[in-house]
Design an enzyme around this catalytic site. Structure first.
Site, PDB file in Angstrom:
ATOM      1  N   GLY A 125      17.458  34.649  95.325  1.00 32.11           N
ATOM      2  CA  GLY A 125      16.384  34.674  94.334  1.00 32.11           C
ATOM      3  C   GLY A 125      15.898  36.066  93.995  1.00 32.11           C
ATOM      4  N   GLY A 178      11.565  21.007  91.929  1.00 31.57           N
ATOM      5  CA  GLY A 178      12.688  21.722  91.345  1.00 31.57           C
ATOM      6  C   GLY A 178      13.387  22.661  92.301  1.00 31.57           C
ATOM      7  CD  GLU A 181      20.202  21.311  91.399  1.00 31.25           C
ATOM      8  OE1 GLU A 181      20.172  20.418  90.524  1.00 31.25           O
ATOM      9  OE2 GLU A 181      19.881  22.490  91.165  1.00 31.25           O
ATOM     10  CG  ASP A 192      22.400  27.632  97.692  1.00 29.00           C
ATOM     11  OD1 ASP A 192      22.630  27.765  96.482  1.00 29.00           O
ATOM     12  OD2 ASP A 192      21.538  28.314  98.297  1.00 29.00           O
ATOM     13  CE  LYS A 196      21.533  31.070  97.113  1.00 25.47           C
ATOM     14  NZ  LYS A 196      20.206  30.493  97.413  1.00 25.47           N
ATOM     15  N   GLY A 294      13.038  28.814  92.423  1.00 27.75           N
ATOM     16  CA  GLY A 294      12.096  28.767  91.309  1.00 27.75           C
ATOM     17  C   GLY A 294      12.566  29.585  90.123  1.00 27.75           C
TER      18      GLY A 294
END
Length: 405
Positions: A125, A178, A181, A192, A196, A294
């Site tokens: 993020g 949010g 998923e 995920d 990364k 986010g």
């Protein structure tokens, strides 16, 4: 002087809308010309003329010199990004699975066509970890990179530890906000975080590793007994990806739940926040902290990459070019906690030593040392038996078999 960027944006979901919100507040000599979407019947917050379902309205438009790719279809994302790079357009992407899966090809395309692909928003993020690995640590020997790379799973764990919320309720909240998923497997299963980690390791160690070779086990089987055990020991459970250089020949990567004690930075990283710990030879231990989920936090990282393209910034992949030829290995030993139901699972994992075991009614656990490869070989059985596994401390080092290869 910065050059004018005319942007073709793919995807107008949470991150795409977050990016647009941020751009509206800035004066950065850039403009979103067209937005490619999948569903043209969905209500949008912008006028209809901005949108199209034809990707080639963006890819073949000579006025558009920059593509921003924010979709969740891996193969479509690769086709869009590779086509754009080959046609002379620079690209910003936040598709971590696509980048991790096709990183070798994407590096080669950039070198051949002289275009730039930036992807800070794909990893953690709002935390600028890729640019730091690429620039700040370019001449530094890095012992390890680890942390909390997935805000969705961390949100669920925080809800359980801090608010006594059960797993299913916490997951539903994460989805409603949010952060997760509809199919949460990518997040809670550690996939995920793995993608990364692979991207970060390429910049940290100069190695590009295929995702299927990297072991990831998530938090789906977490139960109240596991949380209670951690509380009694004054520990927390976090889903932690680890990349570690074991010696001058070997590097390992994996994603597992981990018991974290109160002296570790990750102990206080809660909810949708991410944290990255870099252990360096000369700079020692450094910690990066920020929101990992986010639209606005991720959108800010995407915008940072877009802004860098105004000055023709490119990743140089310095450690890839100067790689010492590190070999990836799963032949390492880990101290783990295993909560199980069926005794034969303990036998299957072939514990090298057992330090502690416990049995009381329906709660059974064992703590001891295993080889990571044995966990990989029995991954399906661990999941099927609803066993929960966490590593209890840092890995103990490469085994003799790996050092001889």
């Amino acid at each position: 002087m910065s050059k004018k960027l005319n942007i073709g944006l793919f995807g107008f979901g949470v991150v795409g809308q977050g990016l647009h919100d941020i751009i509206r507040t800035k004066n950065l000599n850039l403009e979103i010309k067209k937005i490619a979407i999948k569903d043209n019947h969905k209500q949008r917050s912008l006028p209809e003329h901005y949108f199209t379902t034809d990707r080639y309205e963006l890819l073949n438009n000579p006025e558009i010199n920059t593509i921003v790719e924010l979709i969740n279809d891996t193969e479509a994302a690769y086709e869009i990004v590779s086509t754009a790079l080959k046609s002379g357009k620079n690209v910003v992407s936040a598709s971590k699975k696509m980048i991790a899966t096709y990183l070798d090809e994407l590096i080669a395309i950039q070198h051949e066509y002289g275009t730039s692909l930036l992807y800070e928003g794909a990893v953690c993020g709002s935390i600028p970890i890729i640019r730091n690995l690429e620039e700040y640590y370019d001449n530094e020997l890095l012992h390890s990179i680890s942390g909390i790379f997935n805000g969705s799973s961390n949100y669920i764990l925080s809800k359980g530890f801090l608010e006594n919320m059960d797993y299913d309720t916490a997951l539903k909240q994460a989805q409603d906000l949010g952060f997760a998923e509809t199919d949460p497997t990518m997040d809670v299963g550690g996939y995920d975080a793995k993608y990364k980690l692979i991207i970060a390791a390429a910049h940290a160690y100069g190695v590009v590793i295929e995702p299927e070779k990297v072991f990831n086990l998530g938090i789906q089987n977490l139960a109240a007994n596991d949380i209670q055990y951690a509380r009694e020991k004054n520990l927390k459970i976090k889903l932690v990806p680890v990349a570690k250089e074991l010696d001058d020949q070997h590097v390992t990567l994996f994603v597992l739940p981990k018991f974290v004690n109160e002296t570790e930075f990750l102990y206080n990283v809660e909810y949708e926040y991410n944290g990255v710990t870099v252990q360096a030879a000369f700079a020692d231990q450094q910690f990066f902290f920020g929101k990992g989920a986010g639209g606005h936090p991720t959108g800010s990282a995407v915008l940072s990459d877009i802004a860098a393209l105004r000055y023709d910034y490119q990743y140089e992949y310095k450690k890839t070019k100067g790689s010492k030829g590190l070999n990836f290995t799963n032949d390492i030993e880990l101290n783990i906690y295993l909560r199980y139901e069926n005794d034969d699972l303990v036998d299957l994992l072939k514990f090298l030593e057992i330090k502690e075991s416990y049995y009381s009614g329906t709660y059974k656990y064992v703590i001891g040392k295993v080889n990571l490869q044995n966990l990989i070989d029995n991954e399906a059985r661990i999941f099927q038996d609803k066993a929960f596994l966490a590593f209890a401390d840092q890995l103990t080092g490469v085994s003799l078999a790996a050092t001889q290869n």
